[in-house]
Design an enzyme around this catalytic site. Structure first.
Site, PDB file in Angstrom:
ATOM      1  CB  SER A  11      -0.896   0.015   1.244  1.00  0.00           C
ATOM      2  OG  SER A  11      -0.103   0.102   2.422  1.00  0.00           O
ATOM      3  N   GLY A  12       2.156   1.119   0.204  1.00  0.00           N
ATOM      4  CA  GLY A  12       3.000   2.296   0.362  1.00  0.00           C
ATOM      5  C   GLY A  12       3.177   2.685   1.810  1.00  0.00           C
ATOM      6  N   GLY A  13       2.683   1.849   2.736  1.00  0.00           N
ATOM      7  CA  GLY A  13       2.853   2.091   4.162  1.00  0.00           C
ATOM      8  C   GLY A  13       3.903   1.162   4.746  1.00  0.00           C
ATOM      9  CB  VAL A  14       5.860   1.343   7.901  1.00  0.00           C
ATOM     10  CG1 VAL A  14       4.778   1.387   8.976  1.00  0.00           C
ATOM     11  CG2 VAL A  14       7.121   0.658   8.423  1.00  0.00           C
ATOM     12  CB  SER A  16       1.863  -3.229   3.001  1.00  0.00           C
ATOM     13  OG  SER A  16       2.331  -2.003   2.482  1.00  0.00           O
ATOM     14  CB  CYS A 104     -12.414  -1.478   2.169  1.00  0.00           C
ATOM     15  SG  CYS A 104     -10.950  -1.371   1.115  1.00  0.00           S
ATOM     16  CB  CYS A 200      -8.725   4.739   2.588  1.00  0.00           C
ATOM     17  SG  CYS A 200     -10.157   3.938   1.823  1.00  0.00           S
TER      18      CYS A 200
END
EC number: 2.8.1.13
Length: 382
Positions: A11-14, A16, A104, A200
């Site tokens: 996702s572009g997060g730490v 994941s 989601c 989100c």
């Protein structure tokens, strides 16, 4: 190129990012367990400048590049609109407070993402959720994460046997501070990235301004439960039970200078009801009734059973008795009164650390709700 056995959602997060790191390291030890990343775009850019999808995409690419993993891209924005956002708007228009993260997970991450991974030749998917999966007596179980403060099983309670059998949660046994430490130690570009919060597709923008694009403001009265007018509001659907912020009620003659809280909504009459005190008796309920329940096992543990339950994320689980009714809905009685149980939110049931499933809350026995919505059938036998 050998098809990846596991596709991890990046996702572009730490979280994941570290999930991908752990899977890559595992694949290094087992060459047949190849891993790839997949970035999902779930919200189309609405021109507001508040959508961070492109930034997140760049971070996901950088992470996969750092780890030497191939990365795929899928645009699920149409599926998200149809399966999540349309429901979100309908619920707010009806005066309820939905939980889009639950939908989601069910409709996008563990349905369309899983389908996309299989189309790419993968056997399973992985995400950075904080939860655990185990197989017990031939059935897959969803368990709370080791990090109680980050546990996300509440948002995953709509998953079933098929999804759990094809899913990995690499962070289930990790503590969040150790995840960040590992990300920093290995030089992941997302190591210091702030966690995303809130819904989100709204991002950092003002919630009321965002919602007003689809649900136009309609001014109405703010009243106390006994009918005294103490202010005005821009639309009842902008507020939820127990909310304090945004009421803009100043000093009111005849009342103590204490904070006001939302205790009820009359959608048809466009009236917002408030009371003073965070533990107002108007916010208390001991019974709730739900819509049709989903069971991770495929069926409830019994027709009537003791359990613990959460009616919101980060809430301590509360002891309750559950009756499963003929139509699959639930009647739940808590051992002690609960504050601000909100129709539209999710009731999630647990047996210790094991998540049993849950349902959308339809109604409660809070005094004002019972008065405002007498048409809701609550008290027939299970």
């Amino acid at each position: 190129m050998i098809a990846a056995r596991t596709i991890v959602g990046v996702s572009g997060g730490v979280d994941s990012s570290v999930a991908a790191l752990l899977l890559r390291d595992q694949a290094t030890r087992d060459p047949g367990d190849a891993v790839a990343g997949l970035f999902m775009q779930n919200w189309a850019d609405d021109g507001s400048g508040d959508c961070r999808a492109e930034d997140d995409r760049r971070d996901a690419v950088a992470v996969c590049g750092r780890l030497g993993l191939p990365i795929h891209f899928r645009d699920f924005s149409r599926e998200y609109w149809d399966g999540v956002f349309a429901h979100f708007l309908a619920e707010y228009a009806a005066g309820r407070t939905p939980n889009p993260d639950v939908l989601c997970n069910r409709e996008i991450k563990f349905k369309h993402f899983l389908d996309a991974a299989r189309e790419l030749g993968a056997e399973r998917i992985a995400t950075g959720h904080y939860a655990r999966i185990e197989q017990r007596d031939g059935r897959w179980t969803l368990l709370r994460a080791a990090d109680a403060g980050k546990d996300q099983s509440y948002f995953l309670h709509q998953l079933g046997q098929e999804q759990l059998a094809a899913t990995l949660f690499p962070l289930g046994d990790w503590l969040k501070h150790d995840v960040r430490a590992l990300a920093a130690e290995t030089g992941l570009p997302t190591a210091a990235k702030k966690d995303s919060t809130g819904i989100c597709f709204i991002g950092e923008r003002d919630f009321r301004e965002f919602l007003s694009r689809w649900l136009p403001a309609r001014d109405g009265e703010i009243r106390t439960p006994d009918g005294r007018v103490v202010g005005t509001h821009p639309g009842v659907f902008y507020f939820t039970l127990g909310q304090r912020e945004g009421l803009n009620i100043g000093g009111v003659r005849g009342f103590e200078p204490a904070p006001w809280y939302v205790v009820g909504k009359d959608v048809g009459g466009n009236v917002l009801y408030v009371d003073q005190g965070s533990d107002s008796p108007w916010l208390q309920s001991q019974n709730l009734w739900s819509e049709t329940a989903h069971w991770i096992d495929g069926h409830p543990p019994a027709r009537r059973f003791a359990s613990s339950a959460q009616t919101r994320y980060r809430q301590a689980a509360e002891a309750c008795e559950v009756d499963v009714r003929e139509d699959g809905s639930l009647q739940v009685r808590f051992q002690r009164a609960q504050r601000a149980v909100t129709p539209g939110q999710s009731l999630v049931l647990y047996d210790g650390d094991r998540c049993l499933g849950g349902a959308v809350i339809a109604a409660t026995d809070a005094a004002l709700e019972s008065q405002l919505q007498p048409h809701l059938e609550r008290n027939h036998a299970a």
